[in-house]
Design a protein around this motif. Structure first.
Motif, mmCIF file in Angstrom:
data_model
loop_
_atom_site.group_PDB
_atom_site.id
_atom_site.type_symbol
_atom_site.label_atom_id
_atom_site.label_comp_id
_atom_site.label_asym_id
_atom_site.label_seq_id
_atom_site.Cartn_x
_atom_site.Cartn_y
_atom_site.Cartn_z
ATOM 1 N N LEU A 183 -5.063 -8.525 -2.374
ATOM 2 C CA LEU A 183 -4.463 -7.318 -1.794
ATOM 3 C C LEU A 183 -3.291 -7.713 -0.896
ATOM 4 O O LEU A 183 -2.231 -7.066 -0.936
ATOM 5 N N GLY A 184 -3.465 -8.768 -0.119
ATOM 6 C CA GLY A 184 -2.383 -9.244 0.752
ATOM 7 C C GLY A 184 -1.126 -9.558 -0.054
ATOM 8 O O GLY A 184 -0.015 -9.162 0.325
ATOM 9 N N LYS A 185 -1.302 -10.205 -1.183
ATOM 10 C CA LYS A 185 -0.142 -10.550 -2.019
ATOM 11 C C LYS A 185 0.514 -9.281 -2.581
ATOM 12 O O LYS A 185 1.733 -9.168 -2.630
ATOM 13 N N GLY A 186 -0.341 -8.349 -3.006
ATOM 14 C CA GLY A 186 0.184 -7.092 -3.561
ATOM 15 C C GLY A 186 0.953 -6.298 -2.515
ATOM 16 O O GLY A 186 2.038 -5.756 -2.785
ATOM 17 N N LEU A 187 0.419 -6.235 -1.302
ATOM 18 C CA LEU A 187 1.082 -5.460 -0.237
ATOM 19 C C LEU A 187 2.401 -6.115 0.157
ATOM 20 O O LEU A 187 3.404 -5.428 0.388
ATOM 21 N N ARG A 212 5.578 -1.834 7.290
ATOM 22 C CA ARG A 212 4.118 -1.872 7.436
ATOM 23 C C ARG A 212 3.532 -0.486 7.666
ATOM 24 O O ARG A 212 2.411 -0.192 7.238
ATOM 25 N N SER A 213 4.277 0.370 8.366
ATOM 26 C CA SER A 213 3.735 1.699 8.685
ATOM 27 C C SER A 213 3.662 2.619 7.462
ATOM 28 O O SER A 213 3.113 3.718 7.536
ATOM 29 N N ASP A 214 4.173 2.177 6.323
ATOM 30 C CA ASP A 214 4.140 3.026 5.119
ATOM 31 C C ASP A 214 2.785 3.003 4.406
ATOM 32 O O ASP A 214 2.555 3.787 3.492
ATOM 33 N N TYR A 215 1.938 2.044 4.782
ATOM 34 C CA TYR A 215 0.624 2.016 4.130
ATOM 35 C C TYR A 215 -0.479 1.756 5.150
ATOM 36 O O TYR A 215 -0.235 1.257 6.249
ATOM 37 N N ILE A 216 -1.692 2.128 4.759
ATOM 38 C CA ILE A 216 -2.859 2.066 5.642
ATOM 39 C C ILE A 216 -3.865 1.100 5.014
ATOM 40 O O ILE A 216 -4.200 1.235 3.830
ATOM 41 N N VAL A 217 -4.317 0.142 5.821
ATOM 42 C CA VAL A 217 -5.237 -0.874 5.283
ATOM 43 C C VAL A 217 -6.539 -0.879 6.066
ATOM 44 O O VAL A 217 -6.528 -0.882 7.300
ATOM 45 N N ALA A 218 -7.629 -0.859 5.331
ATOM 46 C CA ALA A 218 -8.950 -1.010 5.951
ATOM 47 C C ALA A 218 -9.589 -2.280 5.408
ATOM 48 O O ALA A 218 -9.554 -2.541 4.202
ATOM 49 N N GLN A 242 -2.146 -11.257 5.216
ATOM 50 C CA GLN A 242 -0.759 -11.476 5.668
ATOM 51 C C GLN A 242 -0.255 -10.298 6.497
ATOM 52 O O GLN A 242 0.866 -9.816 6.331
ATOM 53 N N LEU A 243 -1.129 -9.824 7.391
ATOM 54 C CA LEU A 243 -0.789 -8.669 8.241
ATOM 55 C C LEU A 243 -0.988 -9.020 9.714
ATOM 56 O O LEU A 243 -1.729 -9.949 10.046
ATOM 57 N N ASP A 244 -0.341 -8.220 10.591
ATOM 58 C CA ASP A 244 -0.526 -8.402 12.041
ATOM 59 C C ASP A 244 -1.675 -7.559 12.571
ATOM 60 O O ASP A 244 -2.200 -7.809 13.646
ATOM 61 N N TYR A 245 -1.986 -6.490 11.871
ATOM 62 C CA TYR A 245 -3.091 -5.617 12.282
ATOM 63 C C TYR A 245 -3.636 -4.901 11.055
ATOM 64 O O TYR A 245 -2.947 -4.812 10.026
ATOM 65 N N VAL A 246 -4.881 -4.427 11.152
ATOM 66 C CA VAL A 246 -5.365 -3.495 10.123
ATOM 67 C C VAL A 246 -5.544 -2.130 10.783
ATOM 68 O O VAL A 246 -5.771 -2.040 11.996
ATOM 69 N N ASP A 247 -5.446 -1.108 9.984
ATOM 70 C CA ASP A 247 -5.592 0.251 10.526
ATOM 71 C C ASP A 247 -7.049 0.548 10.846
ATOM 72 O O ASP A 247 -7.342 1.187 11.850
ATOM 73 N N ILE A 248 -7.947 0.101 9.960
ATOM 74 C CA ILE A 248 -9.378 0.358 10.180
ATOM 75 C C ILE A 248 -10.155 -0.942 9.967
ATOM 76 O O ILE A 248 -9.926 -1.652 8.977
ATOM 77 N N LEU A 249 -11.061 -1.217 10.894
ATOM 78 C CA LEU A 249 -12.022 -2.309 10.667
ATOM 79 C C LEU A 249 -13.413 -1.685 10.652
ATOM 80 O O LEU A 249 -13.852 -1.079 11.633
ATOM 81 N N HIS A 250 -14.083 -1.820 9.513
ATOM 82 C CA HIS A 250 -15.433 -1.275 9.360
ATOM 83 C C HIS A 250 -16.470 -2.365 9.587
ATOM 84 O O HIS A 250 -16.277 -3.511 9.154
#
Ligand code: NAD
Length: 323
Positions: free
Chosen positions: A72-76, A83-89, A118-126
């Motif tokens: 998913l990291g590679k795809g994103l 980064r603000s164009d998509y939401i990652v959990a 390959q992100l600085d933050y995730v939107d949701i951590l479950h």
């Protein structure tokens, strides 16, 4: 099949302020858990999903033993959009090697996930599948650890996931209001099992966003059939197989019908479907567009519901005894 051009419907996710696409991208198949998926296909699938309106992507370190997060990291990254164009959990606490919801492990877990994604933050951590550990640990140790991660900016919102529905009420009744932003339920809002419905008013009253996963019951409602590890009973598997065969004999796609059934309830903010190819993405996004325009195929739905009636709301055990 017409390839949808219009942007997909976005729905508000509880009180988070996030607007998630009605169909969310379940990335567990990118961890090759339903069969092998190559890197090029994984990247192309993510890119196509975003191109045709999916802005919400769900993964976990557990899926394919971290492979799903890496893919998913590679795809994103290949999207090359802000980064603000998509939401990652993503999730924490469940790993290939077992469960660990300690504060120390989940702190380490998010750093590892961010690196793989390959992100600085995730939107949701479950907290991933909390029924497998003491729910009191989730309340008293894991959630406070996630709140710190929120303050540090590594995660924006906190979620919990699990199969038994009573784990949600147990935890939500024991944390201060607003602590848990979202819940992720799976295999409980589809044609064969719609028990999540009864919990929706409670979740709404708590201001919690609702994500429903596995509208195809983790492969039961597909022509390909479920993977080897699927936990359903032989009775449920054979009833679903009969429903699939019925649709096929009429020249209908059970995947479209099942997905549309889940999407029709707008109290569910996003329906997460696992996808591993460009054509699945296109088919599933077309199902939303068609639902808005034509509605569901009521005749086939009634026939499928009749076939599934003997197994309606039949589930399987998951987790430890909490008493
Ligand atoms: P699902 O019901 O979405 O079924 C996925 C299967 O259906 C895969 O084999 C996929 O390739 C296939 N499929 C999808 N679209 C298709 C189409 N149009 N035609 C034919 N086959 C199609 O099950 P899932 O993947 O387990 O659930 C969706 C996502 O929800 C997961 O990927 C994961 O992100 C999330 N999830 C989370 C939890 C949890 O947190 N405990 C549990 C289950 C699922």
């Amino acid at each position: 099949m017409a390839i949808p051009q219009a942007k997909m419907e976005l729905r508000s996710l509880g009180n988070t302020g996030l607007k998630v696409s009605a169909v969310g991208f379940g990335a567990s198949p990118l961890g090759s858990v339903f069969g092998p998926v190559g890197e090029d296909d994984a990247i192309a699938t993510v890119r196509e999903a975003f191109r045709i309106g999916i802005n919400f992507f769900d993964t976990s370190p557990y899926y394919g033993g971290t492979l799903s997060e890496k893919m998913l990291g590679k795809g994103l990254k290949a999207l090359q959009v802000p980064r603000s164009d998509y939401i990652v959990a993503t999730k924490c606490g469940r790993y290939e090697e077992g469960f660990d919801f300690s504060a120390e492990r989940v702190r380490k877990s998010i750093d590892e996930s961010l690196e793989r994604l390959q992100l600085d933050y995730v939107d949701i951590l479950h907290c991933h599948d909390i029924e497998f550990v003491s729910l009191d640990q989730i309340v008293s140790e894991t959630i406070p650890a996630l709140q710190k991660l929120k303050q540090e900016g590594k995660i924006r919102f906190i979620g919990i996931t699990g199969l038994p529905l009573d784990v949600f009420t147990y935890v939500l009744d024991r944390v201060p209001p607003g602590t848990i932003d979202v819940i992720l339920s799976y295999c409980h809002y589809g044609v064969n099992d719609s028990t999540l419905l009864d919990l929706l008013p409670y979740l709404k009253s708590k201001g919690v966003g609702v994500i429903s996963a596995s509208p195809l019951s983790m492969g039961l409602l597909t022509e390909q059939g479920p993977p080897e590890w699927h936990p359903a009973s032989p009775e449920l598997k054979s009833a679903c197989k009969a429903a699939v065969a019925h649709c096929k004999s009429k020249g209908k796609k059970i995947t479209k019908l099942a997905l549309q059934y889940s999407l029709a309830n707008k109290d569910i903010s996003s329906v997460l479907v696992g996808m591993s190819s460009v054509s699945q993405v296109q088919e599933n996004v077309a199902a939303v567009t068609e639902l808005e325009g034509l509605g569901i195929d009521q005749e086939t739905l009634s026939e499928v519901e009749a076939i599934l009636k003997p197994v309606k709301n039949l589930t399987w055990p998951s987790g430890i005894n909490q008493n």
